[in-house]
Write a protein that holds these residues in place. Structure first.
Motif, PDB file in Angstrom:
ATOM      1  N   ASP A   1       0.830  -1.208   0.000  1.00  0.00           N
ATOM      2  CA  ASP A   1       0.000   0.000   0.000  1.00  0.00           C
ATOM      3  C   ASP A   1       0.863   1.256   0.000  1.00  0.00           C
ATOM      4  O   ASP A   1       0.562   2.224  -0.703  1.00  0.00           O
ATOM      5  CB  ASP A   1      -0.931   0.011   1.220  1.00  0.00           C
ATOM      6  N   SER A   2       1.936   1.248   0.787  1.00  0.00           N
ATOM      7  CA  SER A   2       2.792   2.437   0.866  1.00  0.00           C
ATOM      8  C   SER A   2       3.488   2.692  -0.469  1.00  0.00           C
ATOM      9  O   SER A   2       3.665   3.847  -0.879  1.00  0.00           O
ATOM     10  CB  SER A   2       3.827   2.281   1.986  1.00  0.00           C
ATOM     11  N   GLU A   3       3.867   1.629  -1.166  1.00  0.00           N
ATOM     12  CA  GLU A   3       4.480   1.787  -2.483  1.00  0.00           C
ATOM     13  C   GLU A   3       3.466   2.334  -3.488  1.00  0.00           C
ATOM     14  O   GLU A   3       3.792   3.200  -4.314  1.00  0.00           O
ATOM     15  CB  GLU A   3       5.038   0.458  -2.973  1.00  0.00           C
ATOM     16  N   LEU A   4       2.233   1.843  -3.423  1.00  0.00           N
ATOM     17  CA  LEU A   4       1.196   2.331  -4.334  1.00  0.00           C
ATOM     18  C   LEU A   4       0.922   3.812  -4.108  1.00  0.00           C
ATOM     19  O   LEU A   4       0.685   4.564  -5.056  1.00  0.00           O
ATOM     20  CB  LEU A   4      -0.100   1.527  -4.153  1.00  0.00           C
ATOM     21  N   VAL A   5       0.943   4.236  -2.843  1.00  0.00           N
ATOM     22  CA  VAL A   5       0.721   5.653  -2.537  1.00  0.00           C
ATOM     23  C   VAL A   5       1.822   6.503  -3.171  1.00  0.00           C
ATOM     24  O   VAL A   5       1.549   7.544  -3.788  1.00  0.00           O
ATOM     25  CB  VAL A   5       0.657   5.889  -1.014  1.00  0.00           C
ATOM     26  N   ILE A   6       3.071   6.081  -3.048  1.00  0.00           N
ATOM     27  CA  ILE A   6       4.185   6.834  -3.629  1.00  0.00           C
ATOM     28  C   ILE A   6       4.034   6.923  -5.152  1.00  0.00           C
ATOM     29  O   ILE A   6       4.209   7.986  -5.750  1.00  0.00           O
ATOM     30  CB  ILE A   6       5.530   6.171  -3.259  1.00  0.00           C
ATOM     31  N   ILE A   7       3.695   5.804  -5.773  1.00  0.00           N
ATOM     32  CA  ILE A   7       3.600   5.768  -7.234  1.00  0.00           C
ATOM     33  C   ILE A   7       2.438   6.611  -7.731  1.00  0.00           C
ATOM     34  O   ILE A   7       2.606   7.506  -8.575  1.00  0.00           O
ATOM     35  CB  ILE A   7       3.435   4.312  -7.727  1.00  0.00           C
ATOM     36  N   PHE A   8       1.242   6.366  -7.209  1.00  0.00           N
ATOM     37  CA  PHE A   8       0.049   6.950  -7.807  1.00  0.00           C
ATOM     38  C   PHE A   8      -0.263   8.357  -7.299  1.00  0.00           C
ATOM     39  O   PHE A   8      -0.949   9.112  -7.988  1.00  0.00           O
ATOM     40  CB  PHE A   8      -1.145   6.005  -7.614  1.00  0.00           C
TER      41      PHE A   8
END
Length: 274
Positions: A15-22
């Motif tokens: 989830d934290s990676e998705l937040v950074i990306i999107f």
């Protein structure tokens, strides 16, 4: 199309990676709109040389697509995925009729073949409400932080984060830049200072922002489907993003920019389709 059927890429992101990306897509989106504007401005003599008719509208749409190709290839370093499938599907007649509607109505009416969970639709309603009150960026960030874990599907998580990021950035962009786009697309104004603007410019900017969010969701679906079969992008400052997440981000950004710019064309130059 059921989103769960296409979310099959090997690489899984937290989830934290998705937040950074999107969450990074909002800034890229506004950079992309500036790039489209600059390109259209360079073609202003050509645009103004043609009578106001459907052919002129199609020309402007084609120029927007050309600009989008260049922006995507230059800034996201994408050479694997052809974005024409996304661009050719955007802004059909039904989309025009949905202008000004809430986000959920837009995505569920114009994209009937896509499955959305009730939780995701409820969160889109909250994004819509934040747009209506011209909320600050922190309100969108809180909405994502407090609700991301309520979504079970990774695709919906990606689109929710992207929706919040692009909704904030798009509405702010259009509220600040309505006048210059209106002037660019209307050659009957002699001076920018004498140019008329919509009676409620904030509502106009917000409505274009909602069309933008609708575009990112549809573009993300196409991109994610392509990404399930391989593909990647390189996001500046983030690095290589693969599979559904990577090409889904590419599709979301392409769809958002396409819907945003083309909605502006038809909003500011409604005589083109008369």
């Amino acid at each position: 199309m059921n989103t769960r059927a296409i979310n099959t890429e090997e690489k899984k992101y937290s989830d934290s990676e998705l937040v950074i990306i999107f969450s990074s897509l909002g800034k890229f989106h506004n950079d992309g709109l500036d790039s489209i504007y600059t390109f259209l401005e360079s073609k202003k003599a050509l645009i103004n040389s043609i009578s106001n008719n459907i052919e002129k509208r199609n020309l402007i749409y084609s120029l927007i697509n050309q600009s989008l190709h260049k922006f995507i290839n230059d800034h996201l370093h994408n050479t694997e995925t052809n974005i024409d499938d996304i661009l050719n599907s955007l802004f059909n007649g039904n989309t025009v009729n949905l202008y000004g509607k809430d986000i959920v109505t837009q995505v569920t009416t114009s994209k009937r073949n896509i499955f959305f969970s009730p939780t995701y639709l409820a969160l889109l309603n909250k994004v819509d409400s934040l747009i209506n009150i011209n909320a600050k960026e922190y309100a969108y960030n809180i909405l994502v932080t407090e609700n991301l874990q309520s979504l079970d599907d990774n695709f919906e998580k990606m689109q929710f984060i992207a929706s919040a990021s692009i909704a904030f950035n798009s509405t702010n962009y259009w509220n600040a830049n309505l006048r210059k786009w209106n002037y660019l697309l209307n050659n009957n104004y002699v001076e920018k200072t004498n140019m008329s603007v919509p009676a409620n410019p904030n509502k106009t900017g917000n409505d274009i922002g909602k069309a933008d969010v609708s575009g990112i969701i549809y573009g993300g679906v196409i991109g994610c489907g392509l990404g399930a079969f391989g593909g990647s992008i390189i996001l500046p400052g983030i690095g290589t993003v693969t599979g559904c997440a990577g090409v889904g981000a590419l599709g979301a950004l392409t769809g958002g920019l396409g819907n945003s710019a083309k909605t502006a064309v038809d909003k500011f130059v409604d005589w083109l389709t008369n």
